[in-house]
Design an enzyme around this catalytic site. Structure first.
Site, PDB file in Angstrom:
ATOM      1  N   ILE A 186      97.810  53.354  49.474  1.00 40.94           N
ATOM      2  CA  ILE A 186      98.148  54.770  49.597  1.00 40.94           C
ATOM      3  C   ILE A 186      96.849  55.456  50.006  1.00 40.94           C
ATOM      4  CG2 ILE A 186      99.088  56.829  48.469  1.00 40.94           C
ATOM      5  CD1 ILE A 186     101.084  54.655  48.215  1.00 40.94           C
ATOM      6  N   PRO A 187      96.781  55.979  51.222  1.00 41.82           N
ATOM      7  CA  PRO A 187      95.486  56.387  51.796  1.00 41.82           C
ATOM      8  C   PRO A 187      94.928  57.698  51.273  1.00 41.82           C
ATOM      9  CG  PRO A 187      97.242  56.848  53.349  1.00 41.82           C
ATOM     10  CD  PRO A 187      97.893  56.195  52.168  1.00 41.82           C
ATOM     11  N   CYS A 188      94.555  57.713  49.985  1.00 42.85           N
ATOM     12  CA  CYS A 188      94.045  58.939  49.371  1.00 42.85           C
ATOM     13  C   CYS A 188      92.676  59.314  49.937  1.00 42.85           C
ATOM     14  CB  CYS A 188      93.979  58.788  47.859  1.00 42.85           C
ATOM     15  SG  CYS A 188      92.893  57.477  47.319  1.00 42.85           S
ATOM     16  N   HIS A 189      92.020  58.365  50.627  1.00 43.80           N
ATOM     17  CA  HIS A 189      90.723  58.678  51.233  1.00 43.80           C
ATOM     18  C   HIS A 189      90.881  59.660  52.401  1.00 43.80           C
ATOM     19  CE1 HIS A 189      92.420  55.178  53.356  1.00 43.80           C
ATOM     20  NE2 HIS A 189      91.891  55.712  54.429  1.00 43.80           N
ATOM     21  N   ARG A 190      92.143  59.839  52.875  1.00 43.20           N
ATOM     22  CA  ARG A 190      92.377  60.780  53.974  1.00 43.20           C
ATOM     23  C   ARG A 190      92.596  62.203  53.487  1.00 43.20           C
ATOM     24  NH1 ARG A 190      96.479  56.631  56.567  1.00 43.20           N
ATOM     25  NH2 ARG A 190      94.961  55.026  57.126  1.00 43.20           N
TER      26      ARG A 190
END
Length: 165
Positions: free
Chosen positions: A130-134
């Site tokens: 889940i790309p929370c770094h985005r």
DNA sequence: AGATTGAGCGGCA
DNA sequence: TGCCGCTCAATCT
């Protein structure tokens, strides 16, 4: 219920996983030996084929060489979080590779506050998948559970950050 | 059940 | 820039 907490090592990178009845409920990003011990409590090093395969996916995600959507189709995972956090992470799932959204933008969509969104990011049990770094701040990069240096690295690898001093 | 704490933000000097 | 106040889910007391 069968719970498994393992670490997989691939050329110096350590990736932690927690499985509930063979379903992935939590993972770490690729970490150094020191970091994995600091951030993750585990029972054993795994050499299982499908664990190694998963770890390779996580490495590819970190280095921007695979799409998170692709990994989500490959891996049997479940989001073991509160209903609110699930709602937020569902939005985050749809942020495409190479682009970002701010905490505030997501908050507006869901009619909540930026801080509440940040809290949910902090609780994301499946970083990279889940790309929370985005998700970034309006005027800065925002925080990251494993340290913003990693967040910067990942965003560089995705081509979001081009020049940085 | 009330108080505190953040991976934030907008306003104002 | 820096501070102050608002926010709201989650985490303490």
């Amino acid at each position: 219920m069968f719970l498994e907490k393992v670490v997989v090592e691939i050329n110096g990178y350590f990736v932690g996983f927690i499985f509930k009845d063979d379903v992935l409920v939590r993972n770490t990003i690729p970490l150094s030996r020191d970091e994995i011990n600091k951030f993750f409590s585990w029972e054993k090093i795994s050499n299982k084929k499908h664990h190694i395969k998963m770890a390779k996916c996580i490495l590819r995600l970190y280095f921007g060489k695979m799409l998170d959507s692709e990994v989500r189709e490959l891996i049997d995972y479940s989001l073991d979080v509160t209903p609110f956090t699930k709602k937020v992470l569902d939005v985050v799932k749809n942020i495409p590779y190479g682009s970002v959204k701010t905490y505030g933008e997501i908050a507006k969509e869901l009619k909540t506050s930026p801080r509440a969104v940040g809290r949910s990011m902090n609780k994301n049990p499946l970083p990279l998948v889940i790309p929370c770094h985005r998700v970034v701040g309006k005027d800065n990069i925002g925080g990251y559970s494993y340290g913003i240096t990693h967040k910067i690295n990942i965003l560089k690898n995705e081509g979001v950050i081009t020049n940085l001093k």
